[in-house]
Design an enzyme around this catalytic site. Structure first.
Site, PDB file in Angstrom:
ATOM      1  N   GLY A  81       0.855  -1.177   0.000  1.00 14.33           N
ATOM      2  CA  GLY A  81       0.000   0.000   0.000  1.00 14.33           C
ATOM      3  C   GLY A  81       0.887   1.221   0.000  1.00 14.33           C
ATOM      4  O   GLY A  81       1.849   1.289  -0.759  1.00 14.33           O
ATOM      5  N   SER A 119       3.270   3.250   2.527  1.00 16.20           N
ATOM      6  CA  SER A 119       3.812   3.069   3.873  1.00 16.20           C
ATOM      7  C   SER A 119       3.679   4.321   4.740  1.00 16.20           C
ATOM      8  O   SER A 119       3.588   4.221   5.959  1.00 16.20           O
ATOM      9  CB  SER A 119       5.268   2.595   3.802  1.00 16.20           C
ATOM     10  OG  SER A 119       6.062   3.528   3.111  1.00 16.20           O
ATOM     11  N   CYS A 176       6.127  -5.438   0.393  1.00 16.84           N
ATOM     12  CA  CYS A 176       6.244  -4.098  -0.187  1.00 16.84           C
ATOM     13  C   CYS A 176       6.147  -3.018   0.905  1.00 16.84           C
ATOM     14  O   CYS A 176       7.049  -2.928   1.721  1.00 16.84           O
ATOM     15  CB  CYS A 176       5.212  -3.942  -1.299  1.00 16.84           C
ATOM     16  SG  CYS A 176       5.711  -2.724  -2.520  1.00 16.84           S
ATOM     17  N   ARG A 233      12.793   3.133  -0.317  1.00 18.27           N
ATOM     18  CA  ARG A 233      11.461   3.155  -0.946  1.00 18.27           C
ATOM     19  C   ARG A 233      11.577   3.497  -2.434  1.00 18.27           C
ATOM     20  O   ARG A 233      12.467   4.221  -2.847  1.00 18.27           O
ATOM     21  CB  ARG A 233      10.586   4.213  -0.258  1.00 18.27           C
ATOM     22  CG  ARG A 233      10.310   3.885   1.200  1.00 18.27           C
ATOM     23  CD  ARG A 233       9.487   4.975   1.852  1.00 18.27           C
ATOM     24  NE  ARG A 233       8.193   5.120   1.194  1.00 18.27           N
ATOM     25  CZ  ARG A 233       7.387   6.173   1.384  1.00 18.27           C
ATOM     26  NH1 ARG A 233       7.739   7.144   2.192  1.00 18.27           N
ATOM     27  NH2 ARG A 233       6.242   6.218   0.767  1.00 18.27           N
ATOM     28  N   ILE A 272       5.616  -3.459  -7.534  1.00 22.95           N
ATOM     29  CA  ILE A 272       4.858  -2.238  -7.827  1.00 22.95           C
ATOM     30  C   ILE A 272       5.423  -1.100  -6.967  1.00 22.95           C
ATOM     31  O   ILE A 272       5.265  -1.115  -5.736  1.00 22.95           O
ATOM     32  CB  ILE A 272       3.350  -2.418  -7.508  1.00 22.95           C
ATOM     33  CG1 ILE A 272       2.788  -3.624  -8.278  1.00 22.95           C
ATOM     34  CG2 ILE A 272       2.569  -1.144  -7.839  1.00 22.95           C
ATOM     35  CD1 ILE A 272       1.414  -4.064  -7.799  1.00 22.95           C
ATOM     36  N   ARG A 273       6.105  -0.176  -7.607  1.00 24.44           N
ATOM     37  CA  ARG A 273       6.782   0.895  -6.860  1.00 24.44           C
ATOM     38  C   ARG A 273       7.470   0.319  -5.606  1.00 24.44           C
ATOM     39  O   ARG A 273       7.274   0.791  -4.491  1.00 24.44           O
ATOM     40  CB  ARG A 273       5.811   2.013  -6.504  1.00 24.44           C
ATOM     41  CG  ARG A 273       5.306   2.755  -7.733  1.00 24.44           C
ATOM     42  CD  ARG A 273       4.438   3.962  -7.375  1.00 24.44           C
ATOM     43  NE  ARG A 273       3.357   3.612  -6.463  1.00 24.44           N
ATOM     44  CZ  ARG A 273       2.253   2.964  -6.824  1.00 24.44           C
ATOM     45  NH1 ARG A 273       2.067   2.603  -8.062  1.00 24.44           N
ATOM     46  NH2 ARG A 273       1.329   2.688  -5.931  1.00 24.44           N
ATOM     47  N   HIS A 326       4.806  -8.458  -4.512  1.00 25.80           N
ATOM     48  CA  HIS A 326       3.438  -8.880  -4.174  1.00 25.80           C
ATOM     49  C   HIS A 326       3.203 -10.301  -4.683  1.00 25.80           C
ATOM     50  O   HIS A 326       3.084 -10.497  -5.893  1.00 25.80           O
ATOM     51  CB  HIS A 326       2.419  -7.973  -4.863  1.00 25.80           C
ATOM     52  CG  HIS A 326       2.439  -6.574  -4.358  1.00 25.80           C
ATOM     53  ND1 HIS A 326       1.539  -6.093  -3.445  1.00 25.80           N
ATOM     54  CD2 HIS A 326       3.266  -5.547  -4.642  1.00 25.80           C
ATOM     55  CE1 HIS A 326       1.797  -4.836  -3.188  1.00 25.80           C
ATOM     56  NE2 HIS A 326       2.847  -4.471  -3.900  1.00 25.80           N
ATOM     57  N   GLU A 380       0.484 -11.956  -3.742  1.00 26.71           N
ATOM     58  CA  GLU A 380      -0.972 -12.193  -3.639  1.00 26.71           C
ATOM     59  C   GLU A 380      -1.705 -11.886  -4.947  1.00 26.71           C
ATOM     60  O   GLU A 380      -2.834 -12.311  -5.123  1.00 26.71           O
ATOM     61  CB  GLU A 380      -1.567 -11.367  -2.477  1.00 26.71           C
ATOM     62  CG  GLU A 380      -1.681  -9.866  -2.689  1.00 26.71           C
ATOM     63  CD  GLU A 380      -0.351  -9.118  -2.598  1.00 26.71           C
ATOM     64  OE1 GLU A 380       0.707  -9.745  -2.413  1.00 26.71           O
ATOM     65  OE2 GLU A 380      -0.375  -7.881  -2.740  1.00 26.71           O
TER      66      GLU A 380
HETATM   67  N1  GLN Z   1       5.893   2.769  -2.791  1.00 28.56           N
HETATM   68  C1  GLN Z   1       5.146   2.369  -1.654  1.00 28.56           C
HETATM   69  C2  GLN Z   1       5.741   2.920  -0.369  1.00 28.56           C
HETATM   70  O1  GLN Z   1       6.855   3.347  -0.351  1.00 28.56           O
HETATM   71  C3  GLN Z   1       5.064   0.860  -1.542  1.00 28.56           C
HETATM   72  C4  GLN Z   1       4.343   0.292  -2.757  1.00 28.56           C
HETATM   73  C5  GLN Z   1       3.622  -0.995  -2.504  1.00 28.56           C
HETATM   74  O2  GLN Z   1       3.378  -1.397  -1.374  1.00 28.56           O
HETATM   75  N2  GLN Z   1       3.193  -1.600  -3.573  1.00 28.56           N
HETATM   76  O3  GLN Z   1       5.088   2.940   0.630  1.00 28.56           O
END
Ligand code: GLN
Length: 215
Positions: free
Chosen positions: A64, A66, A96, A123, A156-157, A193, A195
């Site tokens: 999500g 953070s 993540c 991050r 994802i990021r 991820h 899931e």
């Molecule tokens: N980029 C988000 C962060 O730094 C983490 C991305 C993710 O959980 N998919 O919080």
């Protein structure tokens, strides 16, 4: 009652050994984790309040954002009870953003949140072109009897684990050597991820560890 003694016995035994896995549900993709756990026949419980952790034998910290998750963990007084759960030996999987919450150090300034995994994370470490990508990677300790297993991972990021301290161990790296998973006892932080690819190996590991912790 119309239940044979052996059937009744099974029900009781099942109730005793089946772990309940909490899924932090303050923000992020917690619903996918609950679905994944249910597909494995395990109860996944949304955790928003400290009381939701009662009776839980393992925990998922989902992906999500953070920064938002950090604020809500503090606002809803979840930091101490999650640390206490880890101290009792319950496994915790952070994916993540969840891995960022577990780390003892966050590069470039942010204060650590739970400090349960001896790693430094950075991050959004994969830059613009690679903001999202999918790859298979070998992860240690997920197969039968702790063997390695190839799993399908979506980033994802994602954060990168830039340093692994003496109390933790790197358990998955990309081909270029970047560390994307680390473990310290029953605490597992992964940058990706599992899931959303239908990859069940990581959740199976969590359930097995939670069952062992119950025993
Ligand atoms: N980029 C988000 C962060 O730094 C983490 C991305 C993710 O959980 N998919 O919080």
């Amino acid at each position: 009652m119309n239940v044979s003694p052996s059937a009744a016995g099974n029900t009781v035994a099942k109730r005793h050994i089946a772990p309940i896995i909490g899924v932090l549900a303050v923000q992020g993709d917690f619903a996918e984790h609950i679905r994944m756990l249910e597909s494995l026949g395990v109860e996944g419980r949304e955790v928003r309040l400290p009381a939701d952790l009662d009776g839980v034998s393992g925990l998922v910290l989902p992906g999500g954002e953070s920064t938002a998750m950090r604020k809500l963990l503090h606002r809803w007084d979840l930091v101490k009870p999650i640390k206490a759960l880890a101290k009792r030996g319950a496994p915790i999987l952070g994916t993540c953003a969840g891995a960022i919450l577990l780390a003892t150090k966050i590069a470039d300034g942010d204060e650590p949140v739970l400090s349960l995994l001896d790693v430094e994370v950075r991050r959004n470490a994969f830059g613009r072109q690679l903001e999202s990508f999918e790859t298979s990677l070998v992860m240690e300790g997920l197969g039968n009897e702790g063997r390695s297993r190839t799993i399908q991972a979506v980033f994802i990021r994602a954060p990168e684990i830039v340093k692994v301290g003496p109390s933790a161990r790197a358990v998955a790296t990309l081909e270029d050597g970047r560390i994307v998973a680390a473990r310290q006892g029953r605490i597992l932080g992964i940058a990706f991820h599992p899931e959303i690819t239908g990859e069940t190996g990581v959740h199976r590991w969590l359930v097995a560890e939670a069952t062992a912790a119950l025993g």
